[in-house]
Design a protein around this motif. Structure first.
Motif, PDB file in Angstrom:
ATOM      1  N   SER A 225      93.401 -76.279  21.815  1.00 58.94           N
ATOM      2  CA  SER A 225      93.837 -77.678  21.867  1.00 58.94           C
ATOM      3  C   SER A 225      92.674 -78.644  21.694  1.00 58.94           C
ATOM      4  N   ARG A 248      97.740 -86.057  16.983  1.00 57.78           N
ATOM      5  CA  ARG A 248      98.258 -85.002  17.852  1.00 57.78           C
ATOM      6  C   ARG A 248      99.260 -84.116  17.121  1.00 57.78           C
ATOM      7  N   LEU A 255      98.055 -75.702  15.131  1.00 62.81           N
ATOM      8  CA  LEU A 255      98.125 -74.725  16.213  1.00 62.81           C
ATOM      9  C   LEU A 255      99.297 -73.761  16.023  1.00 62.81           C
ATOM     10  N   CYS A 455      99.700 -74.345  24.602  1.00 64.57           N
ATOM     11  CA  CYS A 455      98.780 -75.143  23.778  1.00 64.57           C
ATOM     12  C   CYS A 455      99.473 -76.372  23.202  1.00 64.57           C
ATOM     13  N   THR A 459      98.588 -80.291  24.196  1.00 66.98           N
ATOM     14  CA  THR A 459      98.130 -81.128  23.083  1.00 66.98           C
ATOM     15  C   THR A 459      98.961 -82.396  22.993  1.00 66.98           C
TER      16      THR A 459
END
Length: 763
Positions: A225, A248, A255, A455, A459
């Motif tokens: 993250s 983000r 991710l 994660c 995040t």
């Protein structure tokens, strides 16, 4: 600092533990007073009532570094290059978020930059270089590192494991190097006796190991993250129209893709890691040198530790709080130790000294030089200090480096869970081996899904990398302190280090780490609670599983089938002997599981050859295949009943079912042949060769094949149990047990040849 011994000494003066006495009692059980076997190991004439045999392999010569001897310097240099792509991704990306973590509200005084730079320099020099590169790496377990390696090393020397599965015969394994403390070193003997005889100390060691493991997995959640978010955040410098929310969501997309490709294995993209990170380290070093020369070369004064003192005098409590940001420059130091098993110690030391430490030092000095003239850019120190002509190449490189850093922590989390399972500290999950060439590359679907959800959640939940840095610092600082705690035990008990050197380590590096930890704990409510929350969840799962697993194991051990009972059951006229070979699996290492009695009471039939199979984890990293099987023949000989313990190290790859079954049968026949030969020699019947069970094995396989019997036990708390015990056993452990994979799934046993035997234990 003294390194661990290169070779083991045979412990001749040490007292036996309860496990050793149990094994001796098992050897001398009165199966049949008229027949005695022998222990055919290296021509020994040892006599006992149980025949014991080892499949002895070639002893691999290990040096004091736990690496194979005879490796050329060319090989070491190649490994040093490869280690750059695996070990240093985390610490290599720390310049992206360290300065913003130290100066979240800007720089108040330009001299503070010199104090902070001095803190970063000496923290990196003392903890990253001195502690990890030159001390901790030597505390390896036959070349493997990490928290569980330290715990296994301590358990092997002090018998402080809470699962009574150690056997004297395990010490004959070639990797089981053991040099127990002698009488001449009272400190080591006193500490060893304390750990062996104090149940609270055993629980404390286990709890610290579980907590450290949970923290490292928490590190594996936060690293992707903060690394990806910090790297992607650089796009705002060139595209101001993008919002924090956009950054983000871009990070989340990266991710999700990162976790999605885990199933394919890191070996498919691993070859690009080392070149990519090598270019990254070269790039940040060149940018750092450029900024150092262009803006303020006077920051070289930060090598004088006086600036640390003046920094604390000037800022007081704020300086202490800023240590929570300074610790971010050390993220990934633990990865040096955790990933040791794939590399040579010298290779990691070379790459650290020649590439990593110079590169990140130049990068931090360059950032400090830039901030001396642009103090308002502290919150974006890395990207603001990058020259415009190389901005976009550096942005691309930073994103790639962040992905690599994330990959290394994700892979480390898989390895840690596998080690936890081997020691009975984690529920059974399926481990997929993604490479036929590299043993350590594994994939665990359940863990991967948990990490991805966590994660993505943090995040989206955190507003910026400053809060993530607060969370990151607690995970890093906690693992530092716990590793030092174990390292101190290793120094005293195993290395037998001079007490003055031990105290020097504790009063310098130990106090520095405690100072860092106290600072990050101050930011508990500013995001620091996140790793503790994840660690609490993981620790609870591990503790509940270990609690129930140990209770069940102890119950089976205390109610195991006696030798007389086994003879009575197998010799009873109502018990039929069917053609075929039966493998009866159980988790009990010492003795015969009580599930066997339950089975014969309901199915009064036994196969012509019966083998009780137990799979156990040895407190070492690897067991060579030739030493994996340990057989015991149960008397009387005509019963054709054997025990087999299949031994694995915590880093060993589990064999496929077909390979395991074929090897077990082959080693069983070899054991029987040697045991019969030794029995004839002992009995004086060398010229009278009678029927051999080795031939009976082939006959049993021909007539009835192999049948797999698995004992599955459900545990419930007895009526007299306390409320805590009932909750732990009847609800929490039962819930975990219902969610995990069963033994037949783990061993991949064909269902057509599988018979499950269920029983309920009241514990």
């Amino acid at each position: 600092m003294e390194s661990p011994p290169a070779e083991a000494e045979t412990p001749s003066h040490t007292h036996e533990s309860d496990d050793d006495k149990e094994m001796d009692a098992e050897r001398t059980n009165k199966f049949d007073s008229k027949h005695r076997g022998s222990r055919p190991l290296l021509g020994s004439g040892f006599k006992s009532k149980v025949s014991i045999f080892y499949i002895t392999g070639v002893i691999r010569p290990l040096n004091s570094n736990g690496a194979m001897q005879g490796m050329s310097w060319v090989g070491i240099i190649k490994l040093a290059f490869q280690s750059i792509g695996v070990v240093y991704g985390d610490i290599g990306t720390s310049p992206l978020y360290t300065m913003p973590g130290i100066f979240p509200y800007g720089v108040k005084n330009s001299d503070d930059i010199l104090g902070v730079l001095s803190l970063i320099f000496y923290a990196t020099l003392s903890i990253f270089m001195t502690k990890y590169v030159f001390i901790v790496l030597s505390a390896n377990d036959n070349g493997d590192g990490g928290t569980f390696a330290l715990y296994s090393l301590i358990c092997r020397y002090s018998k402080s494991s809470l699962i009574p599965s150690q056997q004297l015969e395990d010490r004959n394994i070639s990797n089981y190097h053991l040099e127990l403390p002698g009488r001449r070193l009272r400190r080591a003997s006193v500490l060893k006796s304390f750990l062996e005889n104090n149940m609270k100390a055993k629980y404390f060691l286990l709890f610290v190991t579980m907590l450290a493991t949970s923290m490292v997995i928490g590190d594996g959640i936060i690293t992707p993250s903060i690394s990806v978010l910090s790297a992607v955040g650089g796009i705002k410098m060139a595209a101001s129209s993008l919002t924090d929310n956009s950054v983000r969501w871009i990070s989340v997309a990266i991710l999700i893709f990162l976790f999605w490709i885990q199933r394919f294995g890191t070996h498919r993209i691993g070859y690009t890691f080392a070149p990519t990170l090598s270019v990254w380290f070269l790039s940040i070093a060149m940018v750092g040198m450029f900024n150092f020369v262009k803006y303020d070369p006077g920051v070289i004064k930060a090598v004088n530790p006086f600036y640390i003192i003046s920094y604390f005098e000037r800022n007081g409590k704020d300086a202490w709080i800023s240590l929570g940001g300074v610790i971010l420059c050390l993220t990934g130091s633990e990865a040096l130790f955790a990933d040791l098993g794939h590399f040579h110690i010298r290779s990691i030391q070379i790459s650290s000294c020649m590439v990593v430490f110079p590169a990140i030092t130049l990068c931090y000095f360059g950032q400090a030089s830039y901030l001396r003239l642009h103090p308002g850019d502290a919150i974006s120190a890395f990207y603001s200090s990058v020259p415009d002509p190389v901005y976009w190449p550096m942005f691309v490189m930073s994103v790639l480096a962040a992905i690599i850093a994330s990959q290394s922590l994700i892979s480390a989390s898989f390895s840690i869970v596998k080690q936890s399972m081997a020691l009975g500290c984690f529920p059974r999950v399926k481990v997929f081996h993604t490479s036929n060439e590299v043993e350590g590359q594994i994939y665990i679907p359940e863990v991967n899904a948990f990490l991805m959800v966590a994660c993505v959640g943090i995040t989206l939940g955190f507003k910026n990398t400053v809060q993530l840095g607060n969370a990151y610092g607690i995970a890093v600082g906690s693992v530092f302190v716990m590793t030092s705690m174990f390292l101190t035990i290793v120094m005293v008990m195993i290395w037998k280090t001079n007490l003055l050197l031990v105290l020097t380590y504790v009063l310098t590096i130990g106090l520095i780490e405690l100072a860092f930890l106290s600072s990050v704990l101050y930011k508990f409510m500013e995001g620091g609670y996140i790793p503790l929350l994840f660690s609490f969840v993981l620790f609870s799962v591990m503790f509940v599983w270990f609690y129930g697993y140990r209770k069940k194991y102890k119950y089976e051990l205390n109610n195991k089938v006696s030798a007389d009972e086994l003879i009575r059951i197998a010799s009873h006229p109502k018990v039929m002997r069917l053609p075929g070979l039966a493998l009866f699996y159980s988790e009990l290492v010492h003795g015969i599981t009580p599930i066997f009695t339950h089975y014969t009471n309901n199915v009064p039939a036994l196969h012509s050859i019966l083998v009780f199979v137990s799979v156990k984890s040895i407190p070492i990293n690897h067991v060579v295949p030739e030493e994996r099987f340990h057989f015991v023949r149960l008397e009387p000989r005509n019963l054709a009943i054997y025990r087999c313990v299949i031994r694995y190290g915590y880093q060993d790859t589990g064999m496929q079912h077909e390979v395991s079954e074929e090897m077990l049968v082959s080693q069983l026949k070899e054991f029987i042949a040697m045991d019969d030969l030794n029995y004839d020699k002992w009995a004086g019947d060398e010229n009278e060769i009678g029927p051999r069970d080795g031939g009976l094995v082939d006959e049993a396989l021909k007539d009835g094949g192999i049948t797999h019997l698995i004992g599955e036990s459900e545990v419930v708390a007895r009526k007299a149990s306390t409320l805590k015990e009932r909750v732990m056993i009847n609800y929490l452990f039962a819930l975990l047990n219902s969610l995990v994979r069963q033994q037949d799934q783990i061993f991949m046993i064909p269902r057509k040849r599988l018979l499950k035997v269920g029983i309920t234990f009241e514990i």
